[in-house]
Design a protein around this motif. Structure first.
Motif, short mmCIF file in Angstrom:
data_model
loop_
_atom_site.label_atom_id
_atom_site.label_comp_id
_atom_site.label_asym_id
_atom_site.label_seq_id
_atom_site.Cartn_x
_atom_site.Cartn_y
_atom_site.Cartn_z
N ASP A 43 0.88 -1.18 0.00
CA ASP A 43 0.00 0.00 0.00
C ASP A 43 0.91 1.22 0.00
OD1 ASP A 43 -1.91 1.96 0.33
OD2 ASP A 43 -2.43 1.39 2.38
N MET A 44 1.05 1.83 -1.16
CA MET A 44 1.90 3.02 -1.29
C MET A 44 1.11 4.26 -0.86
SD MET A 44 4.66 1.71 -2.56
CE MET A 44 5.58 3.04 -3.27
N GLY A 45 1.69 5.03 0.06
CA GLY A 45 1.00 6.22 0.56
C GLY A 45 -0.14 5.83 1.48
N SER A 46 0.17 5.05 2.49
CA SER A 46 -0.85 4.46 3.36
C SER A 46 -1.64 5.48 4.16
CB SER A 46 -0.18 3.49 4.33
OG SER A 46 0.43 2.46 3.61
N GLY A 47 -1.07 6.63 4.41
CA GLY A 47 -1.80 7.68 5.11
C GLY A 47 -2.39 7.24 6.42
N SER A 48 -3.71 7.35 6.55
CA SER A 48 -4.38 7.01 7.80
C SER A 48 -4.79 5.54 7.85
CB SER A 48 -5.58 7.92 8.00
OG SER A 48 -6.45 7.84 6.89
N GLY A 49 -4.22 4.72 6.99
CA GLY A 49 -4.42 3.28 7.08
C GLY A 49 -5.45 2.67 6.16
N PHE A 50 -6.01 3.47 5.26
CA PHE A 50 -6.95 2.91 4.28
C PHE A 50 -6.21 2.68 2.98
CE2 PHE A 50 -9.77 5.44 7.04
CZ PHE A 50 -10.60 4.43 7.47
N PRO A 51 -6.25 1.52 2.41
CA PRO A 51 -6.99 0.33 2.84
C PRO A 51 -6.15 -0.66 3.65
CG PRO A 51 -6.22 -0.03 0.62
CD PRO A 51 -5.75 1.36 1.04
N SER A 52 -4.89 -0.35 3.92
CA SER A 52 -3.97 -1.35 4.49
C SER A 52 -4.46 -1.99 5.79
CB SER A 52 -2.57 -0.78 4.67
OG SER A 52 -2.58 0.34 5.51
N ILE A 53 -5.01 -1.22 6.70
CA ILE A 53 -5.46 -1.79 7.98
C ILE A 53 -6.63 -2.74 7.75
CG2 ILE A 53 -6.52 -1.26 10.20
CD1 ILE A 53 -4.85 1.37 10.15
N ILE A 54 -7.57 -2.34 6.93
CA ILE A 54 -8.72 -3.19 6.63
C ILE A 54 -8.25 -4.47 5.92
CG2 ILE A 54 -10.93 -3.36 5.41
CD1 ILE A 54 -10.93 -1.34 7.78
N LEU A 55 -7.32 -4.33 4.99
CA LEU A 55 -6.80 -5.50 4.28
C LEU A 55 -6.12 -6.46 5.25
CD1 LEU A 55 -5.30 -3.89 1.05
CD2 LEU A 55 -7.51 -5.05 1.33
N ALA A 56 -5.38 -5.93 6.20
CA ALA A 56 -4.69 -6.77 7.18
C ALA A 56 -5.69 -7.52 8.06
CB ALA A 56 -3.75 -5.93 8.04
N ILE A 57 -6.78 -6.88 8.41
CA ILE A 57 -7.81 -7.54 9.21
C ILE A 57 -8.51 -8.63 8.41
CG2 ILE A 57 -10.06 -7.18 10.33
CD1 ILE A 57 -8.98 -4.33 11.08
N GLU A 58 -8.84 -8.32 7.18
CA GLU A 58 -9.58 -9.26 6.33
C GLU A 58 -8.71 -10.40 5.79
OE1 GLU A 58 -13.08 -9.22 5.49
OE2 GLU A 58 -12.92 -8.03 7.32
N HIS A 59 -7.40 -10.17 5.70
CA HIS A 59 -6.47 -11.18 5.17
C HIS A 59 -5.31 -11.37 6.16
CE1 HIS A 59 -8.32 -11.53 1.18
NE2 HIS A 59 -8.57 -10.23 1.29
N GLU A 68 4.54 4.74 3.94
CA GLU A 68 4.10 6.12 4.19
C GLU A 68 5.30 6.98 4.50
OE1 GLU A 68 2.52 9.49 4.49
OE2 GLU A 68 1.15 7.87 3.98
N ALA A 69 5.38 8.15 3.89
CA ALA A 69 6.52 9.05 4.07
C ALA A 69 6.41 9.93 5.31
CB ALA A 69 6.68 9.94 2.84
N LYS A 70 5.20 10.26 5.73
CA LYS A 70 5.03 11.18 6.85
C LYS A 70 5.15 10.44 8.18
CE LYS A 70 2.33 14.44 4.26
NZ LYS A 70 1.06 15.10 4.07
N GLN A 71 6.04 10.94 9.02
CA GLN A 71 6.37 10.27 10.28
C GLN A 71 5.16 10.09 11.20
OE1 GLN A 71 9.23 8.80 10.93
NE2 GLN A 71 8.48 8.08 12.88
#
Length: 83
Positions: A43-59, A68-71
């Protein structure tokens, strides 16, 4: 966690709170398209976690790499992973 963290670090526009359900559902729709047995997703540019967090929960057996570049957003993603 996003709403709590957002109060401190402004990760997600408060004006966009009304769109949170949309972003969650959109991420769930994406998750349903990912074939079972997929080993890794980036997930390039994950920002606030969409969709990566949901994907991690579902898979849970798939490695999700959230980039994500921003600390402050990286710290949030690490906090969610730890929880």
């Amino acid at each position: 966690m996003l709403l709590e963290y957002n109060d401190l670090f402004n990760l997600y526009s408060k004006k966009a709170y009304s769109h949170l359900d949309f972003h969650i559902q959109d991420s769930l729709n994406l998750a349903s398209l990912i074939p079972k047995g997929t080993s890794r997703i980036y997930d390039m540019g994950s920002g606030s976690g969409f969709p990566s967090i949901i994907l991690a929960i579902e898979h849970p057996n798939t490695t999700i790499v959230a980039i994500e570049a921003k600390q402050k957003k990286c710290q949030f993603l690490h906090s969610v992973k730890a929880a």
